[in-house]
Design a protein around this motif. Structure first.
Motif, PDB file in Angstrom:
ATOM      1  N   TRP A  22       0.622   8.561   7.677  1.00  0.00           N
ATOM      2  CA  TRP A  22      -0.293   7.416   7.787  1.00  0.00           C
ATOM      3  C   TRP A  22      -0.413   6.881   9.218  1.00  0.00           C
ATOM      4  CZ3 TRP A  22       1.412   2.673   9.595  1.00  0.00           C
ATOM      5  CH2 TRP A  22       2.806   2.507   9.708  1.00  0.00           C
ATOM      6  N   ARG A  23       0.691   6.830   9.935  1.00  0.00           N
ATOM      7  CA  ARG A  23       0.690   6.200  11.266  1.00  0.00           C
ATOM      8  C   ARG A  23      -0.020   7.069  12.306  1.00  0.00           C
ATOM      9  NH1 ARG A  23       4.354   7.192  14.922  1.00  0.00           N
ATOM     10  NH2 ARG A  23       5.823   7.901  13.322  1.00  0.00           N
ATOM     11  N   ILE A  50      -4.664  -1.058   6.534  1.00  0.00           N
ATOM     12  CA  ILE A  50      -3.224  -1.297   6.422  1.00  0.00           C
ATOM     13  C   ILE A  50      -2.857  -2.664   6.995  1.00  0.00           C
ATOM     14  CG2 ILE A  50      -0.957  -0.528   7.219  1.00  0.00           C
ATOM     15  CD1 ILE A  50      -2.081   2.358   7.111  1.00  0.00           C
ATOM     16  N   LYS A  51      -3.455  -3.010   8.128  1.00  0.00           N
ATOM     17  CA  LYS A  51      -3.145  -4.295   8.768  1.00  0.00           C
ATOM     18  C   LYS A  51      -3.604  -5.485   7.934  1.00  0.00           C
ATOM     19  CE  LYS A  51      -3.367  -2.338  13.434  1.00  0.00           C
ATOM     20  NZ  LYS A  51      -4.160  -2.260  14.698  1.00  0.00           N
ATOM     21  N   VAL A  84       4.066  -1.796   3.805  1.00  0.00           N
ATOM     22  CA  VAL A  84       3.758  -0.378   4.027  1.00  0.00           C
ATOM     23  C   VAL A  84       4.797   0.470   3.310  1.00  0.00           C
ATOM     24  CG1 VAL A  84       3.716   1.432   5.783  1.00  0.00           C
ATOM     25  CG2 VAL A  84       2.553  -0.746   6.201  1.00  0.00           C
ATOM     26  N   LEU A 103       0.839  -1.198   0.000  1.00  0.00           N
ATOM     27  CA  LEU A 103       0.000   0.000   0.000  1.00  0.00           C
ATOM     28  C   LEU A 103       0.874   1.249   0.000  1.00  0.00           C
ATOM     29  CD1 LEU A 103      -2.830  -0.876   2.573  1.00  0.00           C
ATOM     30  CD2 LEU A 103      -2.848  -1.138   0.080  1.00  0.00           C
ATOM     31  N   LEU A 114       1.169   4.878   0.867  1.00  0.00           N
ATOM     32  CA  LEU A 114       0.463   5.659   1.885  1.00  0.00           C
ATOM     33  C   LEU A 114       1.014   7.072   2.003  1.00  0.00           C
ATOM     34  CD1 LEU A 114       0.547   2.872   4.631  1.00  0.00           C
ATOM     35  CD2 LEU A 114      -1.406   3.450   3.167  1.00  0.00           C
ATOM     36  N   TYR A 143       8.102  -2.999   6.079  1.00  0.00           N
ATOM     37  CA  TYR A 143       8.183  -1.542   5.920  1.00  0.00           C
ATOM     38  C   TYR A 143       9.136  -1.214   4.780  1.00  0.00           C
ATOM     39  CZ  TYR A 143       9.233   3.333   7.199  1.00  0.00           C
ATOM     40  OH  TYR A 143       9.422   4.693   7.192  1.00  0.00           O
ATOM     41  N   CYS A 151       5.143  -1.222  12.115  1.00  0.00           N
ATOM     42  CA  CYS A 151       5.025  -2.316  11.147  1.00  0.00           C
ATOM     43  C   CYS A 151       5.489  -3.641  11.735  1.00  0.00           C
ATOM     44  CB  CYS A 151       5.825  -1.987   9.890  1.00  0.00           C
ATOM     45  SG  CYS A 151       5.110  -0.656   8.903  1.00  0.00           S
ATOM     46  N   HIS A 193      -6.013   2.339   9.551  1.00  0.00           N
ATOM     47  CA  HIS A 193      -5.104   1.395  10.195  1.00  0.00           C
ATOM     48  C   HIS A 193      -5.582  -0.044  10.047  1.00  0.00           C
ATOM     49  CE1 HIS A 193      -3.126   4.637  12.962  1.00  0.00           C
ATOM     50  NE2 HIS A 193      -2.725   4.698  11.704  1.00  0.00           N
TER      51      HIS A 193
END
Length: 429
Positions: free
Chosen positions: A254-255, A271-272, A277, A248, A250, A312, A305, A268
């Motif tokens: 993002w975090r 993303i998971k 990432v 993805l 991003l 990551y 991550c 989130h």
């Protein structure tokens, strides 16, 4: 009896040879995993007049007219090694009054040369960019997209590089993004088997082919997070076209759900459900000091991550300039390259943070001045359009520097914050 013995002996030898060949074949390491690799983004979006695509000077100038003061690129490619029958004459001239030429990404020989450079300089491969919005703008564009990707796939195979498709969702909306992407992927899988991890030229992660969705979680996008969820489910679980690992692309924030990112906490969860990432950072810092400050973000991103069992993949870039594209002289050399110091510092900051893979933006992006491929130190002279140079460095300098970073990532050379001194020998390529 002797004849029988001789026959049995030959049979044993033949069997042993076959077994030996079988063992050799099966013990050859599969090297298409994303881990331990530096990969670049490959736009492949440059067209010229008379290249057969009928798209004019696409991305050299999107308005159709290509002349002084009407140019999109801030670097000029070094055309020395391009095939004579795939150089396209422009209205520009060099300082010696000779005409200046450009290339088209629609030509296989051109794309193959680019992939040869990747091989020469130990750059592992690319993410081929594919803009979904372009797939909705007529058959000519679709045909050109397919031709460029065919070029990339063939060139990756010829030069032993890995390849992954990156769908960029910029410009699309909720009415077309999912089905357009799905149908395009299906036809490419039927042709190229892009979801087959046993293909040595298909990039993989954890034994599955990697496909990328770029533009997830940015503010003010017209497609939704639910659209992204649907695409992830398709790429992962479709019985015919799925079984993929998902990268993805991003926003930087993002975090923390800040800066350029949506504040929707669903991001989130989405993303998971993916695998890799890839936060976008070009332009988010502009000098060595701010690049060093960004290292804390790299460390914190990677920690998140790791805790969520995701890979990551940070982004680095050599510099930034888009004066000609924006028709704004103030944006010329907006983020200076510092003769490679800026890029190398980013390589050092990412690798010393124990990342397993790195994305370089970009291989051929002359529009925004982030290209690492060979560019001309003697670009055409122009009163209305300025072009950057390599500041006297060799035209292959950023290819070479990226290759050295790959060796540092794989611990083939020592970790060093100090940029290495340029040197190259034929046998080192």
């Amino acid at each position: 009896m002797k004849k029988i013995f001789k026959f049995l002996t030959c049979l044993l030898v033949f069997s042993a040879c076959n077994n030996s060949q079988h063992l050799i074949k099966n013990t050859t390491p599969v090297s298409n995993s994303i881990e331990g690799k530096i990969l670049a983004g490959y736009q492949g979006w440059f067209n010229t007049k008379n290249d057969g695509a009928d798209l004019g000077w696409k991305h050299y100038n999107n308005k159709g007219v290509f002349k002084q003061g009407s140019v999109n690129i801030d670097f000029w490619p070094d055309m020395t090694e391009y095939s004579k029958d795939h150089k396209y004459k422009t209205p520009f001239k060099h300082s010696d009054n000779k005409p200046a030429y450009l290339f088209s990404s629609a030509d296989y020989k051109t794309v193959s040369l680019h992939f040869k450079w990747m091989k020469d300089y130990d750059i592992d491969g690319v993410f081929a960019q594919r803009f979904v919005v372009g797939l909705t703008r007529g058959q000519k564009r679709i045909d050109n997209y397919n031709k460029v990707f065919d070029n990339c796939f063939k060139a990756a195979k010829k030069n032993g590089r890995v390849l992954s498709l990156m769908y960029d969702l910029t410009g699309t909306d909720a009415t077309n993004v999912v089905e357009t992407t799905k149908e395009d992927w299906k036809q490419l899988v039927r042709k190229h088997k892009l979801n087959d991890p046993t293909n040595p030229n298909v990039l993989t992660y954890k034994g599955k082919a990697v496909v990328s969705i770029w533009g997830v979680g940015f503010m003010n996008r017209k497609y939704t997070l639910e659209n992204i969820r649907e695409l992830i489910n398709f790429f992962k679980n479709d019985p015919t076209y799925g079984n993929c690992s998902i990268l993805l692309g991003l926003p930087t924030g993002w975090r923390t759900l800040s800066r350029d990112a949506t504040t929707d906490t669903q991001l989130h969860d989405i993303i998971k459900s993916a695998d890799i990432v890839h936060p976008w950072t070009p332009g988010r810092y502009s000098n060595l000091e701010s690049a060093d400050l960004h290292k804390k973000t790299i460390v914190d991103d990677k920690k998140w991550c790791d805790e969520n069992e995701l890979l990551y993949m940070p982004v680095v870039f050599p510099g930034f300039s888009w004066s000609n594209q924006k028709r704004n002289p103030k944006l010329f050399n907006q983020i200076p390259r510092l003769k490679g110091d800026f890029l190398w510092r980013q390589f050092y900051n990412t690798i010393s943070s124990d990342v397993k893979t790195i994305y370089v933006a970009m291989f051929d992006e002359m529009d925004e001045g982030t290209c690492i491929f060979k560019t001309d130190n003697d670009p055409p002279e122009s009163e209305k359009s300025n072009f950057l140079t390599n500041q006297g460095l060799p035209s292959d300098y950023y290819l070479w520097l990226t290759g050295r970073a790959g060796k540092m990532l794989r611990k083939e050379i020592p970790m060093t914050k100090l940029k290495p001194s340029y040197s190259i020998k034929v046998n080192e390529k």
